[in-house]
Write a protein that holds these residues in place. Structure first.
Motif, PDB file in Angstrom:
ATOM      1  N   GLY A  48      -3.984  -2.996 -16.548  1.00 43.54           N
ATOM      2  CA  GLY A  48      -4.868  -2.911 -15.390  1.00 43.54           C
ATOM      3  C   GLY A  48      -4.752  -4.109 -14.477  1.00 43.54           C
ATOM      4  N   SER A  49      -4.651  -5.295 -15.053  1.00 46.08           N
ATOM      5  CA  SER A  49      -4.523  -6.490 -14.213  1.00 46.08           C
ATOM      6  C   SER A  49      -3.170  -6.541 -13.518  1.00 46.08           C
ATOM      7  CB  SER A  49      -4.735  -7.751 -15.045  1.00 46.08           C
ATOM      8  OG  SER A  49      -3.709  -7.877 -16.005  1.00 46.08           O
ATOM      9  N   LEU A  50      -2.128  -6.062 -14.165  1.00 50.14           N
ATOM     10  CA  LEU A  50      -0.814  -5.990 -13.528  1.00 50.14           C
ATOM     11  C   LEU A  50      -0.840  -5.007 -12.356  1.00 50.14           C
ATOM     12  CD1 LEU A  50       2.188  -6.809 -13.588  1.00 50.14           C
ATOM     13  CD2 LEU A  50       2.549  -4.848 -15.072  1.00 50.14           C
ATOM     14  N   GLY A  51      -1.478  -3.858 -12.547  1.00 53.00           N
ATOM     15  CA  GLY A  51      -1.596  -2.885 -11.467  1.00 53.00           C
ATOM     16  C   GLY A  51      -2.387  -3.420 -10.290  1.00 53.00           C
ATOM     17  N   LEU A  52      -3.467  -4.125 -10.570  1.00 53.81           N
ATOM     18  CA  LEU A  52      -4.256  -4.704  -9.480  1.00 53.81           C
ATOM     19  C   LEU A  52      -3.502  -5.803  -8.742  1.00 53.81           C
ATOM     20  CD1 LEU A  52      -7.858  -4.859 -10.933  1.00 53.81           C
ATOM     21  CD2 LEU A  52      -6.999  -3.406  -9.112  1.00 53.81           C
ATOM     22  N   SER A  53      -2.708  -6.585  -9.465  1.00 60.99           N
ATOM     23  CA  SER A  53      -1.930  -7.620  -8.780  1.00 60.99           C
ATOM     24  C   SER A  53      -0.856  -6.999  -7.898  1.00 60.99           C
ATOM     25  CB  SER A  53      -1.306  -8.572  -9.789  1.00 60.99           C
ATOM     26  OG  SER A  53      -0.350  -7.904 -10.585  1.00 60.99           O
ATOM     27  N   ILE A  54      -0.251  -5.901  -8.337  1.00 60.46           N
ATOM     28  CA  ILE A  54       0.717  -5.198  -7.491  1.00 60.46           C
ATOM     29  C   ILE A  54       0.022  -4.610  -6.272  1.00 60.46           C
ATOM     30  CG2 ILE A  54       2.235  -3.177  -7.402  1.00 60.46           C
ATOM     31  CD1 ILE A  54       2.978  -3.786 -10.296  1.00 60.46           C
ATOM     32  N   LEU A  55      -1.176  -4.075  -6.455  1.00 58.28           N
ATOM     33  CA  LEU A  55      -1.939  -3.524  -5.337  1.00 58.28           C
ATOM     34  C   LEU A  55      -2.281  -4.610  -4.321  1.00 58.28           C
ATOM     35  CD1 LEU A  55      -3.580  -1.079  -4.158  1.00 58.28           C
ATOM     36  CD2 LEU A  55      -5.504  -2.002  -5.426  1.00 58.28           C
ATOM     37  N   VAL A  56      -2.716  -5.761  -4.777  1.00 54.38           N
ATOM     38  CA  VAL A  56      -3.068  -6.848  -3.871  1.00 54.38           C
ATOM     39  C   VAL A  56      -1.836  -7.346  -3.120  1.00 54.38           C
ATOM     40  CG1 VAL A  56      -3.848  -9.256  -3.815  1.00 54.38           C
ATOM     41  CG2 VAL A  56      -5.139  -7.561  -5.087  1.00 54.38           C
ATOM     42  N   SER A  57      -0.708  -7.472  -3.811  1.00 49.40           N
ATOM     43  CA  SER A  57       0.498  -7.948  -3.124  1.00 49.40           C
ATOM     44  C   SER A  57       0.995  -6.925  -2.105  1.00 49.40           C
ATOM     45  CB  SER A  57       1.595  -8.269  -4.132  1.00 49.40           C
ATOM     46  OG  SER A  57       2.054  -7.103  -4.764  1.00 49.40           O
ATOM     47  N   MET A  58       0.845  -5.618  -2.388  1.00 45.10           N
ATOM     48  CA  MET A  58       1.251  -4.596  -1.412  1.00 45.10           C
ATOM     49  C   MET A  58       0.322  -4.593  -0.208  1.00 45.10           C
ATOM     50  SD  MET A  58       2.383  -1.303  -3.577  1.00 45.10           S
ATOM     51  CE  MET A  58       3.911  -1.249  -4.445  1.00 45.10           C
ATOM     52  N   ILE A  59      -0.964  -4.781  -0.421  1.00 41.22           N
ATOM     53  CA  ILE A  59      -1.895  -4.804   0.703  1.00 41.22           C
ATOM     54  C   ILE A  59      -1.668  -6.044   1.552  1.00 41.22           C
ATOM     55  CG2 ILE A  59      -4.340  -5.066   1.290  1.00 41.22           C
ATOM     56  CD1 ILE A  59      -4.967  -3.112  -0.927  1.00 41.22           C
ATOM     57  N   ARG A  60      -1.351  -7.165   0.922  1.00 40.02           N
ATOM     58  CA  ARG A  60      -1.082  -8.382   1.696  1.00 40.02           C
ATOM     59  C   ARG A  60       0.202  -8.272   2.505  1.00 40.02           C
ATOM     60  NH1 ARG A  60      -2.593 -13.546  -2.102  1.00 40.02           N
ATOM     61  NH2 ARG A  60      -4.840 -13.224  -2.021  1.00 40.02           N
ATOM     62  N   SER A  61       1.212  -7.617   1.957  1.00 40.50           N
ATOM     63  CA  SER A  61       2.489  -7.562   2.675  1.00 40.50           C
ATOM     64  C   SER A  61       2.578  -6.394   3.647  1.00 40.50           C
ATOM     65  CB  SER A  61       3.650  -7.502   1.683  1.00 40.50           C
ATOM     66  OG  SER A  61       3.552  -6.344   0.884  1.00 40.50           O
ATOM     67  N   TYR A  62       1.941  -5.253   3.347  1.00 35.83           N
ATOM     68  CA  TYR A  62       2.062  -4.074   4.207  1.00 35.83           C
ATOM     69  C   TYR A  62       0.777  -3.721   4.943  1.00 35.83           C
ATOM     70  CZ  TYR A  62       6.459  -3.321   1.830  1.00 35.83           C
ATOM     71  OH  TYR A  62       7.717  -3.477   1.338  1.00 35.83           O
ATOM     72  N   GLY A  63      -0.368  -4.185   4.494  1.00 37.89           N
ATOM     73  CA  GLY A  63      -1.613  -3.931   5.201  1.00 37.89           C
ATOM     74  C   GLY A  63      -2.414  -2.764   4.678  1.00 37.89           C
ATOM     75  N   ASN A  64      -1.843  -1.905   3.857  1.00 39.40           N
ATOM     76  CA  ASN A  64      -2.582  -0.782   3.273  1.00 39.40           C
ATOM     77  C   ASN A  64      -1.910  -0.377   1.961  1.00 39.40           C
ATOM     78  OD1 ASN A  64      -0.289   0.536   4.092  1.00 39.40           O
ATOM     79  ND2 ASN A  64      -1.265   1.613   5.770  1.00 39.40           N
ATOM     80  N   ASP A  65      -2.480   0.637   1.314  1.00 39.46           N
ATOM     81  CA  ASP A  65      -1.911   1.075   0.041  1.00 39.46           C
ATOM     82  C   ASP A  65      -1.317   2.487   0.117  1.00 39.46           C
ATOM     83  OD1 ASP A  65      -4.341   2.370   0.248  1.00 39.46           O
ATOM     84  OD2 ASP A  65      -4.722   2.320  -1.906  1.00 39.46           O
ATOM     85  N   TYR A  66      -0.959   2.923   1.317  1.00 42.49           N
ATOM     86  CA  TYR A  66      -0.288   4.213   1.457  1.00 42.49           C
ATOM     87  C   TYR A  66       1.160   4.089   0.979  1.00 42.49           C
ATOM     88  CZ  TYR A  66      -4.077   5.761   4.462  1.00 42.49           C
ATOM     89  OH  TYR A  66      -5.302   6.100   4.956  1.00 42.49           O
ATOM     90  N   PHE A  67       1.623   5.093   0.243  1.00 45.25           N
ATOM     91  CA  PHE A  67       3.006   5.069  -0.205  1.00 45.25           C
ATOM     92  C   PHE A  67       3.971   5.429   0.912  1.00 45.25           C
ATOM     93  CE2 PHE A  67       1.420   5.770  -4.647  1.00 45.25           C
ATOM     94  CZ  PHE A  67       1.861   4.553  -5.107  1.00 45.25           C
TER      95      PHE A  67
END
Length: 95
Positions: free
Chosen positions: A68-87
């Motif tokens: 779960g923590s690995l998934g959340l860290s990937i989510l945070v890094s994607m939101i920081r780099s792309y601005g949203n969590d859309y695939f």
């Protein structure tokens, strides 16, 4: 025995949400945690039913928390780099 069927239904619902909704990363992570929770409850119920050691359940919880923590860290890094969590908004082939 009906409790195992109930929690198996929970796992099947989690797999259905995981396979059907691939638009947001957060929804897929939540469905994975839902599946893990169902597996935890089935494993705990099974081990308590036959009076086995519960150390396996602790190891399972440790690995599920790490997942779960690995998934959340990937989510945070994607939101920081792309601005949203859309695939669909970014290509997975880019580094």
């Amino acid at each position: 025995m009906s409790m195992i069927y109930y929690f198996s239904f929970i796992i099947v619902c989690g797999v259905w949400v995981f396979s059907s909704n691939r638009k947001h990363l957060l929804v897929t992570l939540l469905s994975l945690e839902f599946i893990v929770l169902g597996l935890f409850i089935i494993m705990y119920y099974y081990l308590c039913q036959f009076n086995y050691e519960l150390s396996v359940v602790v190891f399972f919880l440790v690995f599920s928390v790490c997942e779960g923590s690995l998934g959340l860290s990937i989510l945070v890094s994607m939101i920081r780099s792309y601005g949203n969590d859309y695939f669909q908004s970014y290509s997975m082939l880019q580094c």
